[in-house]
Design a protein around this motif. Structure first.
Motif, PDB file in Angstrom:
ATOM      1  N   UNK A 119      21.645  60.074  22.268  1.00  0.00           N
ATOM      2  CA  UNK A 119      21.681  59.301  23.513  1.00  0.00           C
ATOM      3  C   UNK A 119      23.015  58.591  23.685  1.00  0.00           C
ATOM      4  N   UNK A 120      23.568  58.082  22.596  1.00  0.00           N
ATOM      5  CA  UNK A 120      24.864  57.403  22.669  1.00  0.00           C
ATOM      6  C   UNK A 120      25.986  58.385  23.003  1.00  0.00           C
ATOM      7  N   UNK A 121      25.916  59.605  22.455  1.00  0.00           N
ATOM      8  CA  UNK A 121      26.916  60.635  22.766  1.00  0.00           C
ATOM      9  C   UNK A 121      26.806  61.046  24.229  1.00  0.00           C
ATOM     10  N   UNK A 122      25.577  61.044  24.760  1.00  0.00           N
ATOM     11  CA  UNK A 122      25.298  61.306  26.173  1.00  0.00           C
ATOM     12  C   UNK A 122      25.901  62.614  26.687  1.00  0.00           C
ATOM     13  N   UNK A 123      25.758  63.668  25.898  1.00  0.00           N
ATOM     14  CA  UNK A 123      26.215  64.998  26.314  1.00  0.00           C
ATOM     15  C   UNK A 123      25.561  65.370  27.639  1.00  0.00           C
ATOM     16  N   UNK A 124      26.334  65.828  28.579  1.00  0.00           N
ATOM     17  CA  UNK A 124      25.899  66.213  29.925  1.00  0.00           C
ATOM     18  C   UNK A 124      25.426  65.034  30.778  1.00  0.00           C
ATOM     19  N   UNK A 125      25.633  63.826  30.316  1.00  0.00           N
ATOM     20  CA  UNK A 125      25.414  62.599  31.107  1.00  0.00           C
ATOM     21  C   UNK A 125      23.994  62.422  31.632  1.00  0.00           C
ATOM     22  N   UNK A 126      22.990  62.654  30.791  1.00  0.00           N
ATOM     23  CA  UNK A 126      21.600  62.439  31.214  1.00  0.00           C
ATOM     24  C   UNK A 126      21.193  60.973  31.134  1.00  0.00           C
ATOM     25  N   UNK A 127      21.885  60.184  30.342  1.00  0.00           N
ATOM     26  CA  UNK A 127      21.649  58.740  30.315  1.00  0.00           C
ATOM     27  C   UNK A 127      22.521  58.169  31.418  1.00  0.00           C
ATOM     28  N   UNK A 128      21.904  57.917  32.573  1.00  0.00           N
ATOM     29  CA  UNK A 128      22.663  57.529  33.756  1.00  0.00           C
ATOM     30  C   UNK A 128      21.752  56.847  34.769  1.00  0.00           C
ATOM     31  N   UNK A 129      22.349  56.212  35.731  1.00  0.00           N
ATOM     32  CA  UNK A 129      21.589  55.621  36.831  1.00  0.00           C
ATOM     33  C   UNK A 129      20.516  54.671  36.354  1.00  0.00           C
TER      34      UNK A 129
ATOM     35  N   UNK B 228      14.474  56.809  17.059  1.00  0.00           N
ATOM     36  CA  UNK B 228      14.748  56.420  15.673  1.00  0.00           C
ATOM     37  C   UNK B 228      15.415  55.053  15.688  1.00  0.00           C
ATOM     38  N   UNK B 229      15.705  54.509  14.528  1.00  0.00           N
ATOM     39  CA  UNK B 229      16.382  53.215  14.461  1.00  0.00           C
ATOM     40  C   UNK B 229      17.858  53.415  14.775  1.00  0.00           C
ATOM     41  N   UNK B 230      18.337  52.737  15.799  1.00  0.00           N
ATOM     42  CA  UNK B 230      19.737  52.880  16.212  1.00  0.00           C
ATOM     43  C   UNK B 230      20.577  51.716  15.719  1.00  0.00           C
ATOM     44  N   UNK B 231      21.877  51.909  15.751  1.00  0.00           N
ATOM     45  CA  UNK B 231      22.803  50.837  15.413  1.00  0.00           C
ATOM     46  C   UNK B 231      23.072  49.991  16.660  1.00  0.00           C
ATOM     47  N   UNK B 232      23.636  48.823  16.453  1.00  0.00           N
ATOM     48  CA  UNK B 232      24.000  47.969  17.580  1.00  0.00           C
ATOM     49  C   UNK B 232      24.996  48.699  18.485  1.00  0.00           C
ATOM     50  N   UNK B 233      25.956  49.400  17.908  1.00  0.00           N
ATOM     51  CA  UNK B 233      26.949  50.133  18.709  1.00  0.00           C
ATOM     52  C   UNK B 233      26.297  51.246  19.522  1.00  0.00           C
ATOM     53  N   UNK B 234      25.345  51.983  18.918  1.00  0.00           N
ATOM     54  CA  UNK B 234      24.660  53.056  19.654  1.00  0.00           C
ATOM     55  C   UNK B 234      23.854  52.485  20.810  1.00  0.00           C
ATOM     56  N   UNK B 235      23.105  51.426  20.550  1.00  0.00           N
ATOM     57  CA  UNK B 235      22.307  50.828  21.624  1.00  0.00           C
ATOM     58  C   UNK B 235      23.198  50.274  22.725  1.00  0.00           C
ATOM     59  N   UNK B 236      24.328  49.697  22.369  1.00  0.00           N
ATOM     60  CA  UNK B 236      25.271  49.192  23.372  1.00  0.00           C
ATOM     61  C   UNK B 236      25.810  50.324  24.237  1.00  0.00           C
ATOM     62  N   UNK B 237      26.152  51.450  23.618  1.00  0.00           N
ATOM     63  CA  UNK B 237      26.662  52.607  24.373  1.00  0.00           C
ATOM     64  C   UNK B 237      25.609  53.143  25.333  1.00  0.00           C
ATOM     65  N   UNK B 238      24.371  53.191  24.892  1.00  0.00           N
ATOM     66  CA  UNK B 238      23.271  53.660  25.743  1.00  0.00           C
ATOM     67  C   UNK B 238      23.082  52.698  26.904  1.00  0.00           C
ATOM     68  N   UNK B 239      23.048  51.423  26.615  1.00  0.00           N
ATOM     69  CA  UNK B 239      22.822  50.385  27.623  1.00  0.00           C
ATOM     70  C   UNK B 239      23.880  50.400  28.718  1.00  0.00           C
ATOM     71  N   UNK B 240      25.111  50.704  28.368  1.00  0.00           N
ATOM     72  CA  UNK B 240      26.200  50.753  29.342  1.00  0.00           C
ATOM     73  C   UNK B 240      25.986  51.876  30.350  1.00  0.00           C
ATOM     74  N   UNK B 241      25.339  52.962  29.909  1.00  0.00           N
ATOM     75  CA  UNK B 241      25.203  54.150  30.756  1.00  0.00           C
ATOM     76  C   UNK B 241      24.012  54.130  31.696  1.00  0.00           C
ATOM     77  N   UNK B 242      23.090  53.193  31.547  1.00  0.00           N
ATOM     78  CA  UNK B 242      21.912  53.175  32.410  1.00  0.00           C
ATOM     79  C   UNK B 242      21.569  51.760  32.836  1.00  0.00           C
TER      80      UNK B 242
END
Length: 99
Positions: free
Chosen positions: A35-45, A53-67
């Protein structure tokens, strides 16, 4: 229209098979790294995102920025003590497990 939350790999496979629009109203679910890598930009809008799974703070931050949708991380967080103590974006909260 996808009737449940698909993974990044599932949505990518569907997208590759059609030239039409792929809609996934129930959002996307996957491991934090995918989800953090967001290949093809599906984490959006405003799509909701479920981390499986258990994510890191950096991964969750990257996901949060995209949606602007809701990000759930029911398996909690795993990270270095310094990242968890800094608690950037307040992910260490409530009853989430931390390791």
């Amino acid at each position: 229209s996808v009737t449940d939350a698909g993974t990044v790999a599932e949505l990518s496979a569907i997208d590759a098979d059609t030239s039409g629009t792929v809609t996934y109203g129930l959002g996307v679910k996957d491991q934090a790294s995918a989800l953090a890598a967001n290949t093809n930009s599906y984490v959006t809008g405003s799509y909701d995102v479920s981390v499986t799974d258990a994510g890191t703070v950096a991964e969750l931050s990257a996901i949060d920025v995209d949606t602007t949708g809701t990000v759930t991380y029911g398996m909690g967080l795993k990270d270095q003590a310094s990242a968890l103590a800094a608690n950037t974006n307040s992910y260490v909260t409530g009853s989430y497990d931390v390791s």
